[in-house]
Motif scaffolding. Structure first.
Motif, PDB file in Angstrom:
ATOM      1  N   PRO A  73       0.818  -1.223   0.000  1.00  0.00           N
ATOM      2  CA  PRO A  73       0.000   0.000   0.000  1.00  0.00           C
ATOM      3  C   PRO A  73       0.848   1.268   0.000  1.00  0.00           C
ATOM      4  N   LYS A  74       0.464   2.205  -0.835  1.00  0.00           N
ATOM      5  CA  LYS A  74       1.165   3.488  -0.906  1.00  0.00           C
ATOM      6  C   LYS A  74       0.248   4.494  -1.581  1.00  0.00           C
ATOM      7  N   VAL A  75       0.600   5.768  -1.471  1.00  0.00           N
ATOM      8  CA  VAL A  75      -0.135   6.813  -2.180  1.00  0.00           C
ATOM      9  C   VAL A  75       0.846   7.901  -2.555  1.00  0.00           C
ATOM     10  N   GLU A  76       0.669   8.447  -3.751  1.00  0.00           N
ATOM     11  CA  GLU A  76       1.506   9.545  -4.240  1.00  0.00           C
ATOM     12  C   GLU A  76       0.598  10.700  -4.627  1.00  0.00           C
ATOM     13  N   VAL A  77       0.944  11.879  -4.133  1.00  0.00           N
ATOM     14  CA  VAL A  77       0.167  13.081  -4.427  1.00  0.00           C
ATOM     15  C   VAL A  77       0.919  13.893  -5.473  1.00  0.00           C
ATOM     16  N   LEU A  78       0.336  13.979  -6.670  1.00  0.00           N
ATOM     17  CA  LEU A  78       0.935  14.727  -7.765  1.00  0.00           C
ATOM     18  C   LEU A  78       0.054  15.933  -8.083  1.00  0.00           C
ATOM     19  N   ASP A  79       0.464  16.719  -9.058  1.00  0.00           N
ATOM     20  CA  ASP A  79      -0.349  17.875  -9.461  1.00  0.00           C
ATOM     21  C   ASP A  79      -1.622  17.391 -10.141  1.00  0.00           C
ATOM     22  N   GLY A  80      -2.742  17.596  -9.485  1.00  0.00           N
ATOM     23  CA  GLY A  80      -4.023  17.217 -10.051  1.00  0.00           C
ATOM     24  C   GLY A  80      -4.289  15.735 -10.087  1.00  0.00           C
ATOM     25  N   LEU A  81      -3.494  14.939  -9.362  1.00  0.00           N
ATOM     26  CA  LEU A  81      -3.674  13.491  -9.388  1.00  0.00           C
ATOM     27  C   LEU A  81      -3.251  12.874  -8.058  1.00  0.00           C
ATOM     28  N   ILE A  82      -4.039  11.927  -7.609  1.00  0.00           N
ATOM     29  CA  ILE A  82      -3.657  11.091  -6.469  1.00  0.00           C
ATOM     30  C   ILE A  82      -3.581   9.660  -6.983  1.00  0.00           C
ATOM     31  N   TYR A  83      -2.393   9.100  -6.895  1.00  0.00           N
ATOM     32  CA  TYR A  83      -2.158   7.735  -7.368  1.00  0.00           C
ATOM     33  C   TYR A  83      -1.862   6.857  -6.154  1.00  0.00           C
ATOM     34  N   GLY A  84      -2.602   5.766  -6.023  1.00  0.00           N
ATOM     35  CA  GLY A  84      -2.419   4.925  -4.846  1.00  0.00           C
ATOM     36  C   GLY A  84      -2.542   3.439  -5.153  1.00  0.00           C
ATOM     37  N   GLU A 212      -4.615  14.664   4.553  1.00  0.00           N
ATOM     38  CA  GLU A 212      -3.927  15.964   4.465  1.00  0.00           C
ATOM     39  C   GLU A 212      -4.303  16.729   3.199  1.00  0.00           C
ATOM     40  N   ASN A 213      -4.624  16.005   2.109  1.00  0.00           N
ATOM     41  CA  ASN A 213      -5.128  16.641   0.879  1.00  0.00           C
ATOM     42  C   ASN A 213      -4.194  17.759   0.405  1.00  0.00           C
ATOM     43  N   GLU A 214      -2.940  17.411   0.198  1.00  0.00           N
ATOM     44  CA  GLU A 214      -1.921  18.415  -0.124  1.00  0.00           C
ATOM     45  C   GLU A 214      -2.192  19.144  -1.433  1.00  0.00           C
ATOM     46  N   ASN A 215      -2.734  18.450  -2.424  1.00  0.00           N
ATOM     47  CA  ASN A 215      -2.972  19.107  -3.723  1.00  0.00           C
ATOM     48  C   ASN A 215      -4.399  19.633  -3.869  1.00  0.00           C
ATOM     49  N   ASP A 221     -15.999  18.780   1.285  1.00  0.00           N
ATOM     50  CA  ASP A 221     -17.089  18.022   1.897  1.00  0.00           C
ATOM     51  C   ASP A 221     -16.736  16.549   2.100  1.00  0.00           C
ATOM     52  N   THR A 222     -15.664  16.082   1.453  1.00  0.00           N
ATOM     53  CA  THR A 222     -15.326  14.662   1.537  1.00  0.00           C
ATOM     54  C   THR A 222     -14.227  14.371   2.561  1.00  0.00           C
ATOM     55  N   LEU A 223     -13.591  15.417   3.088  1.00  0.00           N
ATOM     56  CA  LEU A 223     -12.476  15.194   4.018  1.00  0.00           C
ATOM     57  C   LEU A 223     -12.919  14.482   5.282  1.00  0.00           C
ATOM     58  N   ARG A 224     -14.159  14.724   5.698  1.00  0.00           N
ATOM     59  CA  ARG A 224     -14.671  14.045   6.891  1.00  0.00           C
ATOM     60  C   ARG A 224     -14.681  12.533   6.693  1.00  0.00           C
ATOM     61  N   MET A 225     -14.999  12.074   5.490  1.00  0.00           N
ATOM     62  CA  MET A 225     -15.008  10.641   5.215  1.00  0.00           C
ATOM     63  C   MET A 225     -13.610  10.046   5.353  1.00  0.00           C
ATOM     64  N   PHE A 226     -12.607  10.764   4.847  1.00  0.00           N
ATOM     65  CA  PHE A 226     -11.247  10.241   4.912  1.00  0.00           C
ATOM     66  C   PHE A 226     -10.670  10.353   6.319  1.00  0.00           C
ATOM     67  N   HIS A 227     -11.190  11.294   7.098  1.00  0.00           N
ATOM     68  CA  HIS A 227     -10.809  11.332   8.513  1.00  0.00           C
ATOM     69  C   HIS A 227     -11.340  10.087   9.225  1.00  0.00           C
ATOM     70  N   LEU A 228     -12.529   9.667   8.857  1.00  0.00           N
ATOM     71  CA  LEU A 228     -13.108   8.448   9.430  1.00  0.00           C
ATOM     72  C   LEU A 228     -12.277   7.225   9.047  1.00  0.00           C
ATOM     73  N   ILE A 229     -11.841   7.177   7.794  1.00  0.00           N
ATOM     74  CA  ILE A 229     -10.975   6.070   7.357  1.00  0.00           C
ATOM     75  C   ILE A 229      -9.675   6.073   8.144  1.00  0.00           C
ATOM     76  N   ASP A 230      -9.111   7.248   8.362  1.00  0.00           N
ATOM     77  CA  ASP A 230      -7.860   7.354   9.104  1.00  0.00           C
ATOM     78  C   ASP A 230      -8.023   6.802  10.521  1.00  0.00           C
ATOM     79  N   ALA A 231      -9.151   7.101  11.151  1.00  0.00           N
ATOM     80  CA  ALA A 231      -9.399   6.595  12.503  1.00  0.00           C
ATOM     81  C   ALA A 231      -9.548   5.074  12.499  1.00  0.00           C
ATOM     82  N   ARG A 232     -10.211   4.540  11.502  1.00  0.00           N
ATOM     83  CA  ARG A 232     -10.416   3.085  11.438  1.00  0.00           C
ATOM     84  C   ARG A 232      -9.100   2.354  11.145  1.00  0.00           C
ATOM     85  N   VAL A 233      -8.287   2.946  10.291  1.00  0.00           N
ATOM     86  CA  VAL A 233      -7.007   2.316   9.993  1.00  0.00           C
ATOM     87  C   VAL A 233      -6.095   2.357  11.216  1.00  0.00           C
ATOM     88  N   ALA A 234      -6.158   3.440  11.977  1.00  0.00           N
ATOM     89  CA  ALA A 234      -5.372   3.515  13.215  1.00  0.00           C
ATOM     90  C   ALA A 234      -5.812   2.427  14.193  1.00  0.00           C
TER      91      ALA A 234
END
Length: 326
Positions: A73-84, A212-215, A221-234
């Motif tokens: 598992p990995k994720v890369e934040v590029l200009d206008g793209l999130i590749y994971g 963190e949504n760097e790009n 409105d969707t950041l709350r969902m990914f915060h929930l994922i972060d808590a579950r993964v922790a």
């Protein structure tokens, strides 16, 4: 290949011509896309290799989709793209085998690349049901990625529960002194917990980067969902660490059982040696064969030695039983 529009009324299509022409991470092209024009696409590695000209994704990412090297598992934040890269862990024949799922999230939508298997098929069915909810039509790509992560984490938690039950059953058998190949069983379980623990750590990094949504690609409105994922993964990481600790304690318990068995065996040898030590002294004494040993010519010497030997043996056995050495 399956293409879905954010429009809840629009049906899926497998036609290459329906692919958005600006489905890329190019910012100039992405600015022309309206929310209702975004799409969610499910593809196999072979399909994205053939259709790569429509996407303009990084060449190395396309190669990672199509080669035979399994990625963690990995994720890369590029200009206008999130590749994971995601892994779907599956338990088979006492081992864990990851299945690779790759995603590309850009302003045009979400592309999911994976071999066809049961998990993806069931997820697409779940996605179609969720797609009918018009509340999420404007955030369908982000919502789909959230649902995919949610399903994977839920499956991982179920896998951890199964492993925890396996560890509990093994511990019960060990305490019940059942005959099992404990070194092999504990080794396999330890390997599985190590893999899951490492995997959970990588998933924590992945979910943190997404949150963190760097790009600024993810809609607010969707950041709350990914915060929930972060808590579950922790929570997944903590559970994996706890299970690994339990397996280590199980190995120590087995080693303690082995040490106890060895100690009992050594105590038995010690008791037997102690019982026969006086008899060995008697036989050594009377086996010296000196010419002038009056006991040798005594008529009742042999019965006396037999009686003394029996008395010493009985006394030592009685003494050891009284002291709970036997």
């Amino acid at each position: 290949m399956q293409v879905f529009s954010t429009d809840p009324q629009e049906e899926k299509s497998s036609d290459e011509k329906t692919l958005p022409a600006c489905f890329s991470y190019d910012e100039a092209a992405a600015k022309k896309i309206r929310p209702e024009e975004r799409s969610v696409i499910f593809m196999t590695p072979e399909e994205i290799s053939l259709q790569k000209k429509h996407f303009n994704f990084p060449a190395y990412a396309i190669r990672e989709c199509t080669n035979d090297i399994l990625q963690s598992p990995k994720v890369e934040v590029l200009d206008g793209l999130i590749y994971g890269v995601l892994n779907r862990l599956e338990a088979k024949e006492g081992a864990i085998y990851p299945r690779e799922i790759i995603f590309f999230l850009c302003r045009a939508g979400l592309t999911i690349v994976s071999e066809k298997h049961e998990f993806i098929d069931s997820f697409i069915e779940y996605f179609l049901l969720d797609k009918e909810d018009e509340r999420f039509s404007q955030i369908l790509p982000e919502r789909t990625l959230f649902l995919l992560l949610e399903k994977i984490v839920a499956a991982d938690m179920a896998l951890l529960r199964d492993m925890d039950e396996e560890e509990t059953r093994l511990e019960e058998k060990l305490l019940a002194d059942e005959k099992q190949d404990y070194p092999e069983l504990i080794f396999r379980l330890r390997q599985k917990t190590l893999l899951v623990t490492q995997y959970a750590g990588l998933m924590v990094d992945l979910s943190t980067i997404l949150e963190e949504n760097e790009n600024d690609l993810l809609m607010p409105d969707t950041l709350r969902m990914f915060h929930l994922i972060d808590a579950r993964v922790a929570r997944l990481e903590r559970s994996a660490a706890t299970l690994r600790e339990s397996v280590m304690q199980l190995r120590e318990a087995y080693q303690s059982q082995v040490d106890i068995s060895v100690n009992q065996l050594m105590r038995l040898f010690t008791v037997v040696s102690t019982i026969f030590l006086p008899l060995t002294l008697l036989t050594s004494w009377f086996g010296m064969n000196f010419k002038f040993m009056p006991e040798l010519s005594y008529r009742f010497a042999y019965p006396v030695v037999v009686v003394i030997s029996i008395f010493i043996t009985v006394f030592i056995v009685w003494f050891f039983r009284k002291k709970n050495y036997l």
